[in-house]
Motif scaffolding. Structure first.
Motif, PDB file in Angstrom:
ATOM      1  N   GLY A 257       0.796  -1.224   0.000  1.00  0.00           N
ATOM      2  CA  GLY A 257       0.000   0.000   0.000  1.00  0.00           C
ATOM      3  C   GLY A 257       0.825   1.268   0.000  1.00  0.00           C
ATOM      4  O   GLY A 257       1.857   1.364  -0.660  1.00  0.00           O
ATOM      5  N   VAL A 258       0.374   2.244   0.770  1.00  0.00           N
ATOM      6  CA  VAL A 258       1.016   3.557   0.818  1.00  0.00           C
ATOM      7  C   VAL A 258       1.829   3.667   2.103  1.00  0.00           C
ATOM      8  O   VAL A 258       1.312   3.468   3.207  1.00  0.00           O
ATOM      9  CB  VAL A 258      -0.042   4.685   0.769  1.00  0.00           C
ATOM     10  CG1 VAL A 258       0.645   6.045   0.745  1.00  0.00           C
ATOM     11  CG2 VAL A 258      -0.942   4.513  -0.459  1.00  0.00           C
ATOM     12  N   ARG A 259       3.119   3.996   1.971  1.00  0.00           N
ATOM     13  CA  ARG A 259       3.985   4.139   3.131  1.00  0.00           C
ATOM     14  C   ARG A 259       3.632   5.388   3.920  1.00  0.00           C
ATOM     15  O   ARG A 259       2.961   6.297   3.404  1.00  0.00           O
ATOM     16  CB  ARG A 259       5.445   4.226   2.672  1.00  0.00           C
ATOM     17  CG  ARG A 259       6.000   2.937   2.146  1.00  0.00           C
ATOM     18  CD  ARG A 259       7.362   3.099   1.520  1.00  0.00           C
ATOM     19  NE  ARG A 259       8.216   4.041   2.245  1.00  0.00           N
ATOM     20  CZ  ARG A 259       9.535   3.907   2.366  1.00  0.00           C
ATOM     21  NH1 ARG A 259      10.130   2.870   1.837  1.00  0.00           N
ATOM     22  NH2 ARG A 259      10.251   4.801   2.990  1.00  0.00           N
ATOM     23  N   PRO A 260       4.087   5.465   5.175  1.00  0.00           N
ATOM     24  CA  PRO A 260       3.810   6.670   5.969  1.00  0.00           C
ATOM     25  C   PRO A 260       4.284   7.956   5.322  1.00  0.00           C
ATOM     26  O   PRO A 260       3.720   9.030   5.562  1.00  0.00           O
ATOM     27  CB  PRO A 260       4.566   6.388   7.271  1.00  0.00           C
ATOM     28  CG  PRO A 260       4.577   4.905   7.382  1.00  0.00           C
ATOM     29  CD  PRO A 260       4.737   4.420   5.974  1.00  0.00           C
ATOM     30  N   ASP A 261       5.332   7.875   4.479  1.00  0.00           N
ATOM     31  CA  ASP A 261       5.835   9.078   3.816  1.00  0.00           C
ATOM     32  C   ASP A 261       5.078   9.413   2.530  1.00  0.00           C
ATOM     33  O   ASP A 261       5.442  10.342   1.808  1.00  0.00           O
ATOM     34  CB  ASP A 261       7.334   8.953   3.523  1.00  0.00           C
ATOM     35  CG  ASP A 261       7.659   7.794   2.578  1.00  0.00           C
ATOM     36  OD1 ASP A 261       6.729   7.132   2.073  1.00  0.00           O
ATOM     37  OD2 ASP A 261       8.861   7.551   2.338  1.00  0.00           O
ATOM     38  N   GLY A 262       4.018   8.637   2.230  1.00  0.00           N
ATOM     39  CA  GLY A 262       3.207   8.892   1.042  1.00  0.00           C
ATOM     40  C   GLY A 262       3.640   8.133  -0.192  1.00  0.00           C
ATOM     41  O   GLY A 262       2.957   8.186  -1.222  1.00  0.00           O
ATOM     42  N   GLN A 263       4.754   7.418  -0.132  1.00  0.00           N
ATOM     43  CA  GLN A 263       5.248   6.662  -1.281  1.00  0.00           C
ATOM     44  C   GLN A 263       4.376   5.428  -1.512  1.00  0.00           C
ATOM     45  O   GLN A 263       4.108   4.656  -0.587  1.00  0.00           O
ATOM     46  CB  GLN A 263       6.691   6.217  -1.028  1.00  0.00           C
ATOM     47  CG  GLN A 263       7.278   5.338  -2.122  1.00  0.00           C
ATOM     48  CD  GLN A 263       7.478   6.087  -3.423  1.00  0.00           C
ATOM     49  OE1 GLN A 263       8.243   7.040  -3.479  1.00  0.00           O
ATOM     50  NE2 GLN A 263       6.787   5.661  -4.470  1.00  0.00           N
ATOM     51  N   VAL A 264       3.935   5.247  -2.737  1.00  0.00           N
ATOM     52  CA  VAL A 264       3.119   4.083  -3.086  1.00  0.00           C
ATOM     53  C   VAL A 264       4.031   2.898  -3.405  1.00  0.00           C
ATOM     54  O   VAL A 264       4.968   3.013  -4.192  1.00  0.00           O
ATOM     55  CB  VAL A 264       2.215   4.376  -4.293  1.00  0.00           C
ATOM     56  CG1 VAL A 264       1.436   3.124  -4.691  1.00  0.00           C
ATOM     57  CG2 VAL A 264       1.248   5.510  -3.970  1.00  0.00           C
ATOM     58  N   MET A 265       3.739   1.770  -2.772  1.00  0.00           N
ATOM     59  CA  MET A 265       4.455   0.527  -3.038  1.00  0.00           C
ATOM     60  C   MET A 265       3.573  -0.302  -3.980  1.00  0.00           C
ATOM     61  O   MET A 265       2.633  -0.969  -3.551  1.00  0.00           O
ATOM     62  CB  MET A 265       4.711  -0.206  -1.731  1.00  0.00           C
ATOM     63  CG  MET A 265       5.416   0.626  -0.671  1.00  0.00           C
ATOM     64  SD  MET A 265       7.161   0.911  -1.032  1.00  0.00           S
ATOM     65  CE  MET A 265       7.861  -0.604  -0.382  1.00  0.00           C
ATOM     66  N   TYR A 266       3.837  -0.231  -5.268  1.00  0.00           N
ATOM     67  CA  TYR A 266       2.901  -0.724  -6.273  1.00  0.00           C
ATOM     68  C   TYR A 266       2.757  -2.248  -6.303  1.00  0.00           C
ATOM     69  O   TYR A 266       1.695  -2.772  -6.620  1.00  0.00           O
ATOM     70  CB  TYR A 266       3.299  -0.206  -7.648  1.00  0.00           C
ATOM     71  CG  TYR A 266       3.105   1.281  -7.784  1.00  0.00           C
ATOM     72  CD1 TYR A 266       1.845   1.818  -7.997  1.00  0.00           C
ATOM     73  CD2 TYR A 266       4.183   2.164  -7.674  1.00  0.00           C
ATOM     74  CE1 TYR A 266       1.654   3.187  -8.101  1.00  0.00           C
ATOM     75  CE2 TYR A 266       4.003   3.539  -7.774  1.00  0.00           C
ATOM     76  CZ  TYR A 266       2.740   4.042  -7.990  1.00  0.00           C
ATOM     77  OH  TYR A 266       2.554   5.400  -8.084  1.00  0.00           O
ATOM     78  N   GLY A 267       3.821  -2.976  -6.001  1.00  0.00           N
ATOM     79  CA  GLY A 267       3.707  -4.428  -5.953  1.00  0.00           C
ATOM     80  C   GLY A 267       3.343  -5.071  -7.271  1.00  0.00           C
ATOM     81  O   GLY A 267       2.510  -5.977  -7.326  1.00  0.00           O
ATOM     82  N   ALA A 268       3.985  -4.647  -8.353  1.00  0.00           N
ATOM     83  CA  ALA A 268       3.679  -5.236  -9.662  1.00  0.00           C
ATOM     84  C   ALA A 268       4.129  -6.692  -9.732  1.00  0.00           C
ATOM     85  O   ALA A 268       3.375  -7.580 -10.153  1.00  0.00           O
ATOM     86  CB  ALA A 268       4.343  -4.417 -10.764  1.00  0.00           C
ATOM     87  N   ASN A 269       5.365  -6.936  -9.324  1.00  0.00           N
ATOM     88  CA  ASN A 269       5.862  -8.313  -9.307  1.00  0.00           C
ATOM     89  C   ASN A 269       5.296  -9.076  -8.120  1.00  0.00           C
ATOM     90  O   ASN A 269       4.952 -10.252  -8.213  1.00  0.00           O
ATOM     91  CB  ASN A 269       7.399  -8.307  -9.276  1.00  0.00           C
ATOM     92  CG  ASN A 269       7.983  -9.665  -9.621  1.00  0.00           C
ATOM     93  OD1 ASN A 269       7.432 -10.410 -10.413  1.00  0.00           O
ATOM     94  ND2 ASN A 269       9.115  -9.986  -9.017  1.00  0.00           N
ATOM     95  N   ASP A 270       5.179  -8.383  -6.983  1.00  0.00           N
ATOM     96  CA  ASP A 270       4.743  -8.985  -5.711  1.00  0.00           C
ATOM     97  C   ASP A 270       3.404  -8.386  -5.289  1.00  0.00           C
ATOM     98  O   ASP A 270       3.406  -7.411  -4.531  1.00  0.00           O
ATOM     99  CB  ASP A 270       5.822  -8.742  -4.663  1.00  0.00           C
ATOM    100  CG  ASP A 270       5.538  -9.395  -3.331  1.00  0.00           C
ATOM    101  OD1 ASP A 270       4.680 -10.296  -3.280  1.00  0.00           O
ATOM    102  OD2 ASP A 270       6.168  -8.999  -2.336  1.00  0.00           O
TER     103      ASP A 270
END
Length: 450
Positions: A257-270
Motif C-alpha cells: 500500500g502507501v507508506r507513511p511518507d506517502g510513497q506508493v508501493m505498487y507491488g507489480a511483481n509482488d
C-alpha cells in the motif's frame, strides 16, 4: 466515489474477460497479462494495502474476471468474494524509550506486541537466541549475528523486548516492510498470542544502553485498535467427476500500500504478477472441454500482513482439504532469475514432493529453487495448505529481485513476454493433472510440520 471506482473496475474486468472465448482458449496473451497487471499495480489501487479499500477493489476486479469468464461460485459461497474480519493495531503517536528515566535517542520500533513495556535490562553477549535468559528486556550485543534473525528467534514467552543494533541491513529491511513497524493483527475474536517487541538503536545509543546492565527500561507505544476487513476472491471451475478431487491455483492480491511518507508501493511483481497468472490460467483452463477434476482459483488478501487470507481459507475451505489434490501458488513471476535456465521459474520445496516433477514432465517451465537457504517454501501462502497435508508449492520467476518490497516494483520493470510464456507452460500440465487419476505425493520427510 470509492463505490463508483469499484463498479468501473468491475465493468472493465468483465469486458476484458468477455473477449471471445475461442480466441482465449489455451492461449495466454501478453496483451491480456499486461492489462491485468497494469490495473492491479496501477495508480488507482495505490499498492493494494492489506485489509484496505484498495485491496477490496483488487478483489472485486478479480471476482469480476472470474464471473466474466464463466466460473461458478465455490461450493457453499453466495458470491465470488470472501470478506474476513480482523482487528489491527496502529500507532497513535511516537514511541519513546527510556533507561533509568533518561530518554534513549531515536528508537526505531521495528515490531511490537502493541503494549508498552517496563522491565530490567539484561545484556546478552551470546549468538544463540534460544539461550537468551528469561528477562523482560534484552539487548543483544554480539556483532556477528544477524540482528533481525536473532530477535526473531527469541522466545516471546520469556522476553518481551529485544533491543538490537540499527545496522544498514536493519534499516534496509525496515524500508522493505513499508517503512512502518510490524504491529499486531488478528482474526476478530481470536485469542492473543505472545509477540516479541523489537527496537533498533543507532551505534551511540546502543553502546550507551549496553553499558547499563540492570537498568530500568521503559518503552511507551501509543496505539489504537481498529476493526478491518481483508478479502479473498474465489472462483470455481467444476469437474465432471465430483469424487475426483480439485486443484487449487492461487496467488495473493495485496501488497504494502502507501507508506507513511506517502510513497506508493505498487507491488507489480509482488504479487500482481501472480494474480494475473491466476486470471490467465482461469481463462485458459475454462475455455475448452471440461476436465475430470474441478479447479478452485483463489486470490488471497493480507498475505503481506500475516497470511490472513490463506489461513482463513484453510480454516473455512469451500471443499474439504482432503479433496484438494494439489495447490500451485504463483508469486513474483514478473522477471527471470539469472540463476535459472532461460525461461524457467523456480518451485519452492521442489524436492519435497512429486508435484514439480509431474508438471515439468508435461512441459511446465519449472525447476528447483536455487535459494534453499532462504526458506521460500515457508514464506508464501502455500505453506498454510502444506501444514494441513495438502501438497502445496509456490512458483516464482525471480524471488530475490532487486525491486522486492521497494517503490521500484512497477509494471515498467516486469518482463511481460517472459510472464506470458511461463504462464502458458502451465496450462497443458495443469489440464493433464486435472484429467488424471493420479495425485502428487509428499516424498519421505517432505511434508512439513509446525
Amino acid at each position: 466515489m470509492r463505490t463508483k471506482t469499484i463498479l468501473l473496475a468491475a465493468t472493465f474486468a468483465t469486458a476484458l474477460a468477455a473477449a471471445p472465448a475461442q480466441a482465449q482458449a489455451q492461449t495466454v496473451r501478453a496483451e491480456s497479462v499486461r492489462g491485468h497487471v497494469s490495473y492491479l499495480a496501477g495508480e488507482t489501487l495505490r499498492g493494494r494495502g492489506s485489509a484496505t479499500p484498495d485491496e477490496a477493489m483488487a478483489a472485486a476486479y478479480v471476482a469480476s474476471v472470474f464471473r466474466g469468464i464463466g466460473l461458478q461460485t465455490a461450493p457453499g459461497m453466495q458470491g465470488y468474494t470472501q470478506p474476513i474480519d480482523i482487528v489491527s493495531t496502529r500507532l497513535n503517536g511516537t514511541p519513546t524509550l527510556a533507561a533509568n528515566g533518561s530518554p534513549v535517542a531515536a528508537p526505531l520500533l521495528f515490531a511490537s506486541s502493541g503494549e508498552s513495556i517496563r522491565g530490567k535490562l539484561a545484556v546478552f553477549a551470546g549468538t544463540d537466541p534460544k539461550q537468551v535468559p528469561a528477562a523482560d528486556v534484552v539487548i543483544a550485543t554480539d556483532k556477528s549475528v544477524n540482528p533481525l534473525a536473532f530477535a526473531g528467534g527469541v522466545d516471546p514467552a520469556k522476553t518481551k523486548l529485544v533491543i538490537i543494533r540499527k545496522t544498514a541491513a536493519v534499516t534496509d529491511y525496515y524500508a522493505r516492510i513499508g517503512g512502518a513497524p510490524r504491529l499486531p493483527r488478528a482474526f476478530k475474536d481470536a485469542p492473543a498470542r505472545p509477540r516479541i517487541t523489537v527496537v533498533a538503536l543507532d551505534d551511540a545509543a546502543f553502546d550507551a544502553l549496553a553499558a547499563q546492565d540492570g537498568a530500568e527500561v521503559a518503552l511507551d507505544v501509543p496505539v489504537v485498535v481498529q476493526p478491518m476487513v481483508t478479502t479473498n476472491a474465489i472462483g470455481f471451475l467444476p469437474g465432471t467427476d465430483p469424487k475426483a478431487g480439485v486443484l487449487l491455483i492461487s496467488a495473493h492480491l495485496d501488497h504494502l500500500g502507501v507508506r507513511p511518507d506517502g510513497q506508493v508501493m505498487y507491488g507489480a511483481n509482488d504479487d500482481a504478477s501472480g494474480t494475473a497468472a491466476v486470471l490467465e490460467l482461469a481463462a485458459a483452463l475454462s475455455a475448452a472441454k471440461r476436465m475430470r477434476r474441478g479447479i478452485l482459483f483463489v486470490a488471497y488478501g493480507s498475505e503481506e500482513a500475516g497470511g490472513f487470507g490463506a489461513r482463513w481459507f484453510v480454516d473455512h475451505p469451500p471443499v474439504p482439504l482432503t479433496d484438494i489434490v494439489a495447490n500451485l501458488e504463483l508469486e513474483m513471476i514478473g522477471a527471470q532469475d539469472p540463476k535459472l535456465p532461460a525461461g524457467t521459474m523456480m518451485m519452492t520445496g521442489y524436492e519435497r514432493s512429486t508435484f514439480g516433477e509431474t508438471l515439468k514432465a508435461h512441459g511446465a517451465l519449472v525447476t528447483a529453487d536455487p535459494y534453499p537457504e532462504q526458506n521460500f517454501f515457508r514464506r508464501s501462502d502455500n505453506y498454510a495448505l502444506a501444514l494441513k497435508g495438502v501438497v502445496a508449492h509456490t512458483v516464482s520467476g525471480w524471488a530475490t529481485i532487486p525491486s522486492y518490497h521497494t517503490p521500484d516494483d512497477t509494471v515498467a520493470n516486469l518482463d511481460i513476454p517472459f510472464m506470458a510464456r511461463a504462464i502458458q507452460s502451465l496450462v497443458a500440465p495443469l489440464r493433464s493433472l486435472a484429467n488424471s487419476d493420479s495425485r502428487p505425493e509428499w516424498k519421505e520427510g517432505g511434508k512439513p510440520s509446525e
